[in-house]
Design an enzyme around this catalytic site. Sequence first.
Site, PDB file in Angstrom:
ATOM      1  N   ASP A   1      -0.404  -5.651   0.222  1.00  0.00           N
ATOM      2  CA  ASP A   1      -1.667  -5.894  -0.462  1.00  0.00           C
ATOM      3  C   ASP A   1      -1.529  -7.225  -1.188  1.00  0.00           C
ATOM      4  O   ASP A   1      -0.493  -7.501  -1.803  1.00  0.00           O
ATOM      5  CB  ASP A   1      -1.967  -4.801  -1.496  1.00  0.00           C
ATOM      6  CG  ASP A   1      -2.541  -3.547  -0.875  1.00  0.00           C
ATOM      7  OD1 ASP A   1      -3.189  -3.650   0.175  1.00  0.00           O
ATOM      8  OD2 ASP A   1      -2.355  -2.473  -1.457  1.00  0.00           O
TER       9      ASP A   1
ATOM     10  N   CYS B   1       0.857  -1.172   0.000  1.00  0.00           N
ATOM     11  CA  CYS B   1       0.000   0.000   0.000  1.00  0.00           C
ATOM     12  C   CYS B   1       0.903   1.235   0.000  1.00  0.00           C
ATOM     13  O   CYS B   1       1.794   1.347   0.838  1.00  0.00           O
ATOM     14  CB  CYS B   1      -0.895  -0.010   1.234  1.00  0.00           C
ATOM     15  SG  CYS B   1      -1.829   1.532   1.440  1.00  0.00           S
TER      16      CYS B   1
END
Length: 129
Positions: free
Chosen positions: A41, A34
Amino acid sequence: MSTSPSKDLETFPNPRPEIDYTIRIRVPEFTCLCPKTGQPDFAELRLEYVPDKLCVELKSLKLYAWSFRDEGAFHEAVTNRILADLVAATNPRFMRLTAEFNVRGGVYTDVVVEHRAEDWTPPTKVELP
């Protein structure tokens, strides 16, 4: 470690360039970071394409996907970048990349991007009884 992440996408000649056929590839363990928090992520990438003269080599695709593990990227940006890199490497007749990201802050994100060669017309879908 004998292999490491790489941005190099290798290709090989399409064994049947005279016909349209679809290649479907799943990359269930895609990760990036992120860009706001630095937290990981996770996503599943689903690639579908109709090759022209070249196909993407799978090991290089795996190492390419791995290369994003330590990079910060918004979901939309990384999905579009991956499609652009794959199109540049293979110049397909058609390519669709779906990135299905796991939940982040209670929100799921799916990003779908497509490329279609200007001179390509998809075949008519056959529906069998």
